[in-house]
Design a protein around this motif. Structure first.
Motif, PDB file in Angstrom:
ATOM      1  N   ASP A 102     118.517  26.259  85.582  1.00 23.63           N
ATOM      2  CA  ASP A 102     118.615  25.134  85.442  1.00 23.63           C
ATOM      3  C   ASP A 102     120.344  24.774  85.118  1.00 23.63           C
ATOM      4  O   ASP A 102     121.053  24.831  84.342  1.00 23.63           O
ATOM      5  CB  ASP A 102     117.959  24.083  83.807  1.00 23.63           C
ATOM      6  N   SER A 105     120.898  21.462  86.077  1.00 21.35           N
ATOM      7  CA  SER A 105     121.877  20.092  86.498  1.00 21.35           C
ATOM      8  C   SER A 105     122.889  19.232  85.429  1.00 21.35           C
ATOM      9  O   SER A 105     122.967  18.101  85.285  1.00 21.35           O
ATOM     10  CB  SER A 105     120.418  19.140  85.893  1.00 21.35           C
ATOM     11  N   SER A 162     113.335  22.718  93.720  1.00 21.18           N
ATOM     12  CA  SER A 162     114.083  23.164  92.866  1.00 21.18           C
ATOM     13  C   SER A 162     115.131  22.811  92.361  1.00 21.18           C
ATOM     14  O   SER A 162     115.307  22.075  91.386  1.00 21.18           O
ATOM     15  CB  SER A 162     114.336  25.110  92.816  1.00 21.18           C
ATOM     16  N   GLY A 188     114.426  18.909  91.579  1.00 20.14           N
ATOM     17  CA  GLY A 188     113.908  18.952  90.458  1.00 20.14           C
ATOM     18  C   GLY A 188     114.788  18.683  89.619  1.00 20.14           C
ATOM     19  O   GLY A 188     114.559  18.051  88.111  1.00 20.14           O
ATOM     20  N   MET A 189     115.339  19.701  89.279  1.00 21.64           N
ATOM     21  CA  MET A 189     116.973  19.249  88.975  1.00 21.64           C
ATOM     22  C   MET A 189     117.459  18.253  89.021  1.00 21.64           C
ATOM     23  O   MET A 189     117.971  17.660  87.939  1.00 21.64           O
ATOM     24  CB  MET A 189     118.392  20.206  89.214  1.00 21.64           C
ATOM     25  N   THR A 212     116.356  15.362  89.025  1.00 23.39           N
ATOM     26  CA  THR A 212     115.837  14.603  88.257  1.00 23.39           C
ATOM     27  C   THR A 212     115.525  15.041  86.380  1.00 23.39           C
ATOM     28  O   THR A 212     114.921  14.140  85.691  1.00 23.39           O
ATOM     29  CB  THR A 212     114.194  14.306  88.450  1.00 23.39           C
ATOM     30  N   SER A 213     116.137  15.622  86.630  1.00 26.09           N
ATOM     31  CA  SER A 213     115.663  16.631  84.530  1.00 26.09           C
ATOM     32  C   SER A 213     116.950  15.847  83.946  1.00 26.09           C
ATOM     33  O   SER A 213     118.026  15.310  85.321  1.00 26.09           O
ATOM     34  CB  SER A 213     115.508  17.871  84.887  1.00 26.09           C
ATOM     35  N   SER A 214     116.924  15.405  83.395  1.00 28.86           N
ATOM     36  CA  SER A 214     117.944  15.201  81.882  1.00 28.86           C
ATOM     37  C   SER A 214     119.497  16.488  82.163  1.00 28.86           C
ATOM     38  O   SER A 214     119.293  17.690  82.340  1.00 28.86           O
ATOM     39  CB  SER A 214     117.541  15.440  80.683  1.00 28.86           C
ATOM     40  N   GLY A 226     120.758  21.738  79.001  1.00 32.82           N
ATOM     41  CA  GLY A 226     119.727  23.095  79.396  1.00 32.82           C
ATOM     42  C   GLY A 226     120.888  23.931  79.892  1.00 32.82           C
ATOM     43  O   GLY A 226     121.646  23.931  79.740  1.00 32.82           O
TER      44      GLY A 226
END
Length: 226
Positions: free
Chosen positions: A165, A167, A200, A203-204, A206-208, A211
């Motif tokens: 991750d 992010s 992938s 997705g990162m 949109t993630s918080s 991590g």
């Protein structure tokens, strides 16, 4: 794109660093022929390795990318400032970014990535990319071989450490996704790799924040093709 008349032969394979040379060459209109690995002239038998018609032998991905840059007809008119910036970033990718992205054993086998944890240099890169789309801003020409060098190393991390991750560095992730979406990237690395990375990284985005890799990373088998 204009194509140079050089007779460049690249010795490499998928799963190594050689596709980044194919990507870069395509972006600047340089034609490259893939050579037979049995005839690889690299002094240590490694890949990638590049030869030219006039008895030129180049090895190390960064040096090869800089040589490709020097052969590109459509970048011959680049200003000294733009050339200096591009070659500096290419050198930075090899000398500074590589050991952050790929942690190696004394034998040179990659066993993990340093991008699972906070990193001052990547934080600085994130700040740079918060102000501009690519490493060179629009005033200086935007996308360049500097981005091929830097984003290639970054993009290898989610490719080989699936589940990591990134992010915590949202601007770096955005940058990686934009580079991975380029047609020449997909041509060089393959559509499956391109699709996986774009998905992938999306997705990162949109993630918080936070991590930095989880248990999935530890289950990814080690690799040492670099």
């Amino acid at each position: 794109m204009a194509t140079s008349s050089s007779g460049l032969t690249l010795y490499g394979s998928q799963g190594s660093r050689s596709p980044l040379v194919n990507w870069g060459a395509s972006e600047v209109g340089v034609s490259i022929t893939m050579g037979n690995l049995q005839n690889n002239p690299h002094p240590f038998g490694q890949i990638p390795c590049l030869t030219d018609d006039d008895d030129v032998l180049v090895f190390e991905s960064g040096a090869i990318l800089q040589y490709v840059y020097s052969k590109a007809a459509e970048t011959n008119g680049d200003s000294p400032a733009r050339k200096a910036t591009i070659t500096s970033w290419i050198s930075w990718a090899n000398a500074s970014l590589d050991p952050i992205c790929f942690l190696e054993t004394p034998e040179g086998k990659v066993y993990d990535t340093g991008l699972k944890k906070p990193n001052r240099r990547i934080e600085t890169l994130d700040q740079i990319l918060s102000k501009q789309e690519f490493l060179l801003d629009d005033k200086n020409g935007g996308f360049s071989l500097a981005d091929v060098a830097v984003s290639s190393y970054l993009l290898y991390v989610p490719q080989f450490f699936q589940g990591v991750d990134l992010s915590r560095w949202p601007n770096v992730v955005r940058y990686m996704k934009q580079c991975a979406e380029r047609k020449a990237y997909g041509d060089a690395f393959g559509p499956n790799v391109q699709d996986m990375l774009v998905s992938s990284l999306g997705g990162m985005m949109t993630s918080s924040k936070g991590g930095g890799g989880g248990e999935k990373d530890e289950k990814k088998k080690l690799f040492g093709m670099f």
